[in-house]
Design an enzyme around this catalytic site. Structure first.
Site, PDB file in Angstrom:
ATOM      1  CB  CYS A 134     -19.304  49.419  89.373  1.00  0.00           C
ATOM      2  SG  CYS A 134     -19.846  50.645  88.177  1.00  0.00           S
ATOM      3  CB  CYS A 137     -19.462  53.188  90.248  1.00  0.00           C
ATOM      4  SG  CYS A 137     -20.574  52.143  89.333  1.00  0.00           S
ATOM      5  CG  ASP A 138     -16.751  52.089  93.098  1.00  0.00           C
ATOM      6  OD1 ASP A 138     -17.445  53.095  93.324  1.00  0.00           O
ATOM      7  OD2 ASP A 138     -17.120  50.932  93.367  1.00  0.00           O
TER       8      ASP A 138
END
Ligand SMILES: Cc1cc2nc3c(=O)[nH]c(=O)nc-3n(C[C@H](O)[C@H](O)[C@H](O)COP(=O)(O)OP(=O)(O)OC[C@H]3O[C@@H](n4cnc5c(N)ncnc54)[C@H](O)[C@@H]3O)c2cc1C
Length: 316
Positions: A134, A137-138
């Site tokens: 992701c 997200c990261d």
């Protein structure tokens, strides 16, 4: 005996929530079961620019909760639950969850798919310590550091382009010498100074001390081995359908995807499938939503008439 639902939907992605919207509007006793969070794969899409109605695009983390909100406002029940198995009890479908069994007359399977693992040493050990699926997200964790994206499809290029906002360099490692991604993404990738390609190359191992520090890669035509220094690795090799838990309930194709007709009906009366989990899906958000609507309409017809494959779409 516990309540029997008219329609239970497994999976809270675009397909599942769209089915839920239609079921709720028909005043069915409908319940959606989701094991992680509302949105499904949408949550991995940083910026969606091909979903109609959003001329400026929409972030996946915005769209996911909106799907749930719309369905719940219309009366859909939503429960956090992992469906572990499904069995048939005469006309009823019985879903096994950690909190007990749930019975339904019609079942819509909208469980999507999960990222196909690279299957190399280090992948599991470094998950969350440099290995991620992701970028949204990261990505920010890799500010000014080099990262690699593995794959050559839309998801790989989309995520690689997103990562260029943060990373010092994004290397796309692809086992072929051409990309599957759409032309627009290819053009953007080629125009982006921070993106480079390692063609005809596969990852053999992910290595580091506590966190990812390098990839061991192999050029497939020559067999030449080398290393690539990266702090992050984002594998986007493809997707594996989430159908294992069905354990033979419905026929699958060779890829493990559920076989349906054009009305999303499986071979088992009252069991339908929608979205990425079925064969012949376009594996796009809009297609998943369309499948969900179709499946719900076909399920409603089944509940009203008791007919399954006999009778065609005009009766809907
Ligand atoms: C990185 C990336 C970028 C993408 N970008 C785009 C894009 O820009 N435009 C586009 O149109 N498409 C895009 N896609 C594709 C799109 O996200 C999918 O086609 C779509 O989200 C599929 O929806 P779905 O409802 O079929 O499945 P999913 O979204 O996968 O939802 C399935 C849900 O079922 C749940 N589930 C699975 N098994 C169980 C179980 N046993 N019990 C309970 N719950 C279960 C899962 O947790 C999941 O939430 C992208 C995909 C990826 C991976």
């Amino acid at each position: 005996m516990a309540e029997i639902y008219d329609i239970v939907i497994i999976g809270g992605g675009a397909a599942g929530f769209t089915a839920g919207i239609y079921a709720a509007r028909d005043r069915c006793q409908a319940l959606l079961l989701e094991r992680v969070a509302a949105g499904g794969q949408v949550l991995n899409c940083e910026h969606i620019e091909n979903y109609p109605g959003f001329p400026d695009g929409v972030a996946g983390y915005t769209l996911g909760p909106l799907l749930q909100q719309q369905a719940v406002q219309l009366g859909l029940g939503v429960r956090l639950a992992d469906v572990e198995a499904v069995r048939l009890e005469e006309d009823l479908k019985v879903l096994q969850t950690g909190d007990g069994d749930i019975r339904t007359r019609a079942l819509i399977i909208a469980t999507g798919s999960s990222f196909t693992p690279l299957g190399v040493p280090g992948e599991e050990a470094f998950l969350g310590r440099g290995v991620s699926h992701c970028a949204a997200c990261d990505g920010a964790m890799f500010m000014a550091q080099p990262v690699a994206v593995i794959g050559g499809g839309d998801a790989a290029l989309d995520e690689a382009l997103y990562l260029t906002q943060y990373a010092s360099q994004v290397t796309i490692v692809h086992r072929r010498d051409t990309l599957r991604a759409c032309r627009l993404l290819q053009e953007r990738a080629q125009a982006n100074q921070k993106l480079t390609f390692r063609w005809n190359t596969v990852v053999r191992a992910i290595a580091g001390e506590d966190v990812v520090q390098r990839l061991h890669v192999e050029e497939v035509r020559t067999g030449a081995q080398s290393t690539l220094d990266v702090a992050g690795v984002f594998p986007y090799l493809g997707l594996t359908p989430n159908t294992l838990f069905l354990n033979g309930l419905v026929p699958l194709n060779a890829r493990g995807q559920i076989l349906t007709d054009l009305w999303m009906r499986t071979a088992v009366p009252g069991v339908l499938a929608a979205g990425d989990v079925r064969g012949d899906s376009a594996r796009q958000l809009i297609a998943a939503a369309g499948d969900g609507a179709t499946a719900a309409l076909a399920a409603i017809r089944y509940l009203r008439t008791g007919q399954w494959r006999d009778g065609d779409a005009e009766a809907l």
